[in-house]
Design a protein around this motif. Structure first.
Motif, PDB file in Angstrom:
ATOM      1  N   TYR B  40      -2.034  -8.138 -49.009  1.00  0.00           N
ATOM      2  CA  TYR B  40      -3.335  -7.841 -49.102  1.00  0.00           C
ATOM      3  C   TYR B  40      -3.429  -6.470 -47.882  1.00  0.00           C
ATOM      4  CZ  TYR B  40      -5.249 -12.719 -49.845  1.00  0.00           C
ATOM      5  OH  TYR B  40      -5.722 -13.713 -50.421  1.00  0.00           O
ATOM      6  N   GLU B  42      -4.651  -3.699 -45.931  1.00  0.00           N
ATOM      7  CA  GLU B  42      -5.673  -3.437 -44.757  1.00  0.00           C
ATOM      8  C   GLU B  42      -5.544  -1.935 -44.118  1.00  0.00           C
ATOM      9  OE1 GLU B  42      -6.119  -6.611 -41.923  1.00  0.00           O
ATOM     10  OE2 GLU B  42      -6.563  -5.167 -40.381  1.00  0.00           O
ATOM     11  N   ALA B  45      -1.544  -0.397 -44.388  1.00  0.00           N
ATOM     12  CA  ALA B  45      -0.640  -1.383 -44.207  1.00  0.00           C
ATOM     13  C   ALA B  45      -1.141  -2.424 -45.148  1.00  0.00           C
ATOM     14  CB  ALA B  45      -0.422  -1.352 -43.042  1.00  0.00           C
ATOM     15  N   CYS B  46      -0.206  -3.311 -45.204  1.00  0.00           N
ATOM     16  CA  CYS B  46      -0.550  -4.705 -45.781  1.00  0.00           C
ATOM     17  C   CYS B  46       0.011  -6.107 -45.235  1.00  0.00           C
ATOM     18  CB  CYS B  46      -0.335  -4.678 -47.190  1.00  0.00           C
ATOM     19  SG  CYS B  46       1.589  -4.633 -47.668  1.00  0.00           S
ATOM     20  N   HIS B  47      -0.658  -6.863 -45.183  1.00  0.00           N
ATOM     21  CA  HIS B  47      -0.287  -8.191 -44.730  1.00  0.00           C
ATOM     22  C   HIS B  47       0.503  -8.712 -45.906  1.00  0.00           C
ATOM     23  CE1 HIS B  47      -3.157  -8.820 -41.413  1.00  0.00           C
ATOM     24  NE2 HIS B  47      -3.938  -8.198 -42.075  1.00  0.00           N
ATOM     25  N   LEU B  49       2.491 -12.018 -47.121  1.00  0.00           N
ATOM     26  CA  LEU B  49       2.769 -13.482 -46.910  1.00  0.00           C
ATOM     27  C   LEU B  49       3.732 -13.715 -48.137  1.00  0.00           C
ATOM     28  CD1 LEU B  49      -0.564 -14.871 -46.149  1.00  0.00           C
ATOM     29  CD2 LEU B  49       1.059 -14.008 -44.616  1.00  0.00           C
ATOM     30  N   VAL B  50       5.006 -14.258 -47.865  1.00  0.00           N
ATOM     31  CA  VAL B  50       5.977 -14.678 -48.983  1.00  0.00           C
ATOM     32  C   VAL B  50       6.736 -15.766 -48.244  1.00  0.00           C
ATOM     33  CG1 VAL B  50       6.589 -12.191 -50.532  1.00  0.00           C
ATOM     34  CG2 VAL B  50       7.519 -12.618 -47.840  1.00  0.00           C
ATOM     35  N   SER B  52       9.954 -18.807 -49.969  1.00  0.00           N
ATOM     36  CA  SER B  52      10.814 -19.361 -51.036  1.00  0.00           C
ATOM     37  C   SER B  52      10.524 -20.630 -51.352  1.00  0.00           C
ATOM     38  CB  SER B  52      11.957 -18.973 -50.760  1.00  0.00           C
ATOM     39  OG  SER B  52      12.577 -19.748 -49.440  1.00  0.00           O
ATOM     40  N   PRO B  59       2.044 -24.873 -46.764  1.00  0.00           N
ATOM     41  CA  PRO B  59       1.035 -24.840 -45.779  1.00  0.00           C
ATOM     42  C   PRO B  59       0.564 -23.675 -45.560  1.00  0.00           C
ATOM     43  CG  PRO B  59       3.269 -26.066 -45.127  1.00  0.00           C
ATOM     44  CD  PRO B  59       3.384 -25.438 -46.400  1.00  0.00           C
ATOM     45  N   LEU B  60       1.339 -22.386 -45.677  1.00  0.00           N
ATOM     46  CA  LEU B  60       0.902 -20.992 -45.639  1.00  0.00           C
ATOM     47  C   LEU B  60      -0.147 -20.716 -46.599  1.00  0.00           C
ATOM     48  CD1 LEU B  60       1.363 -18.310 -43.974  1.00  0.00           C
ATOM     49  CD2 LEU B  60       2.956 -17.701 -45.476  1.00  0.00           C
ATOM     50  N   TRP B  63      -3.182 -22.345 -45.539  1.00  0.00           N
ATOM     51  CA  TRP B  63      -3.911 -21.530 -44.435  1.00  0.00           C
ATOM     52  C   TRP B  63      -4.648 -20.360 -44.943  1.00  0.00           C
ATOM     53  CZ3 TRP B  63      -2.978 -16.586 -42.944  1.00  0.00           C
ATOM     54  CH2 TRP B  63      -3.628 -16.075 -41.886  1.00  0.00           C
ATOM     55  N   LEU B  88      14.215 -16.020 -49.827  1.00  0.00           N
ATOM     56  CA  LEU B  88      13.049 -14.987 -49.427  1.00  0.00           C
ATOM     57  C   LEU B  88      13.110 -13.681 -49.944  1.00  0.00           C
ATOM     58  CD1 LEU B  88      10.500 -15.226 -47.631  1.00  0.00           C
ATOM     59  CD2 LEU B  88      11.950 -14.346 -45.667  1.00  0.00           C
ATOM     60  N   GLU B  89      14.332 -13.063 -49.791  1.00  0.00           N
ATOM     61  CA  GLU B  89      14.541 -11.752 -50.223  1.00  0.00           C
ATOM     62  C   GLU B  89      14.388 -11.431 -51.685  1.00  0.00           C
ATOM     63  OE1 GLU B  89      17.284 -13.203 -48.808  1.00  0.00           O
ATOM     64  OE2 GLU B  89      19.036 -12.725 -49.782  1.00  0.00           O
ATOM     65  N   ARG B  96       7.801  -1.402 -49.679  1.00  0.00           N
ATOM     66  CA  ARG B  96       8.532  -0.334 -49.497  1.00  0.00           C
ATOM     67  C   ARG B  96       7.464   0.851 -48.748  1.00  0.00           C
ATOM     68  NH1 ARG B  96      12.373  -3.319 -50.192  1.00  0.00           N
ATOM     69  NH2 ARG B  96      14.455  -2.824 -50.909  1.00  0.00           N
ATOM     70  N   GLN B 102       2.395   2.341 -47.309  1.00  0.00           N
ATOM     71  CA  GLN B 102       3.138   0.934 -47.997  1.00  0.00           C
ATOM     72  C   GLN B 102       2.839   1.000 -49.443  1.00  0.00           C
ATOM     73  OE1 GLN B 102       2.191  -2.331 -45.547  1.00  0.00           O
ATOM     74  NE2 GLN B 102       3.588  -1.670 -44.047  1.00  0.00           N
TER      75      GLN B 102
END
Lengths: 268, 268
Positions: B40, B42, B45-47, B49-50, B52, B59-60, B63, B88-89, B96, B102
């Protein structure tokens, strides 16, 4: 100014107890209400949660506290803006990729007239002296070591030199991790603490909550915390000396970044 | 394979209705249960959320759905691992920094024997063909334009060429944004939809939930969605042509990346 909290552990560990006290400083027990962030490493990548709002009343911080998140390396930050607007791009930790690894960085302090030039390999997205210093630091590492990541002692030595150089512009307390270990540099103020067996009962300074750490850790759990100011009353926080750089891995201090040799097994 | 969802809007907008259907595909109505992510923007920059794990029971993700998050540019992804472990990676979007901005990128498709060389400016942290292609793409942009970000039409042209080159290795549907606008490339499968006044009633394909979009938008709200497969039944999703690159800004299509000129005001 801002405040820093970092953790390095020998096994994926929870930072919930200490982090909850730390987050109070983002607008409740401290004035650091211009943003917060936390980087949780998982393998070679990290979860990065950042917000340009006070951590003390953040739904995301509350959510984080309710999750069973564990990590070997965590860096957290609460921000009091001194340079750079209150904006997402100015919130720590900052993350960049170098040598195919993510590096997370957070800074406490103020660099006056910091103008060391960047060459375009890493460019700040926001307008803080902190992100500029982080970009300078990574560029300098890349210039020195090229495309091959150095062994830890050489990296430690290079970081010590760079930290000293940048500290010439002001206070440069920082935490840095690539998921393997945690570098902690004290320029003016940084405290560390090792938690290991026998674990203490600890009382959080910020809200008085007490916990028996022995009930939440296994006998072989071991972790080091680094924080701008101590978070608990009943533990032995150590103030680092100005100019001191530490490297923590496996939940312990590795002097000069050199792994501690395993005890020799003598043939008898 | 994976699935993509992106949004570009003329004002910070919620993607909750469409994202909720999309997230079902991460383990409930689709097999894409090896991770998910959402970026996301903003400001600059960005939020990010990732995770695996499957989005459908995360739950994320729950949320996220409960927050009043709005953004002009969003990129989301649900992953079905074809190359690279569940880790995760290896979760999209990848982020980047280039030219002090970003860039978020997510890919759907499979690149066979993708071995275009990287020169160390950007290096994958994980082991997916997708992140390799993203690094190649950014390195190529940096080689071509150096330290100065190009105007959008030149960037569009360069991206079109690179997308064509990389598509030679397989399917390369992707979404890319730096927070200004959204690039969407169709190699084999990508659909777009513009929502604007008069807003429709829309029924989510994945769970049958219906919404009157007119009740959730202002008259001047305008947004473009890009998704691997249509998310609603009652709207006019358009399949992009193989090889087609789109640039959306201000919630509308900008052909060849060129801003649409404002209507001329004729003196009368």
């Amino acid at each position: 100014m801002c405040q820093l909290l970092g953790m390095n552990a020998n096994k994926p560990a929870s930072l919930h107890f200490s982090l909850a006290g730390f987050m109070c400083r983002g607008g409740r027990t401290g004035e650091h209400s211009d943003g917060w962030g936390a980087a949780y490493f998982e393998g070679h990548a990290c979860h990065l949660l950042v917000e340009s709002r006070p951590s003390a009343n953040s739904p995301l911080a509350r959510w984080l506290h309710e999750q069973p998140l564990r990590s070997r390396n965590i860096i957290a930050h609460v921000r009091k803006a001194t340079r750079g607007a209150v904006a997402l791009e100015n919130c720590h930790p900052f993350v960049r990729e170098l040598w195919g690894r993510q590096w997370a960085f957070a800074h406490n302090g103020h660099l006056k007239d910091f103008d060391l030039p960047l060459r375009g390999r890493f460019t700040p997205v926001g307008s803080t002296d902190s992100e500029h210093a982080f970009c300078y630091l990574l560029e300098a590492l890349f210039r020195r070591f090229g495309h091959t990541p150095p062994p830890t002692p050489a990296l430690f030595e290079a970081l010590a030199g760079l930290a000293c150089e940048i500290s010439g512009f002001g206070s440069f307390n920082f935490l840095l991790s690539n998921g393997d270990g945690l570098f902690a540099h004290c320029s003016t103020q940084l405290h560390t603490l090792q938690r290991r067996y026998p674990f203490a009962r600890a009382r959080r300074i910020d809200d008085g909550v007490t916990i028996d750490l022995g009930r939440h850790n296994h006998l072989d759990d071991r972790m080091v915390l680094a924080a701008t100011a101590p978070l608990t009353e009943d533990e032995d926080w150590t103030a680092l000396r100005p100019g001191e750089l530490k490297y923590f891995r496996g939940g312990q201090d590795l002097p000069d970044g050199v792994p501690v040799a395993a005890p020799l097994l003598l043939a008898v």
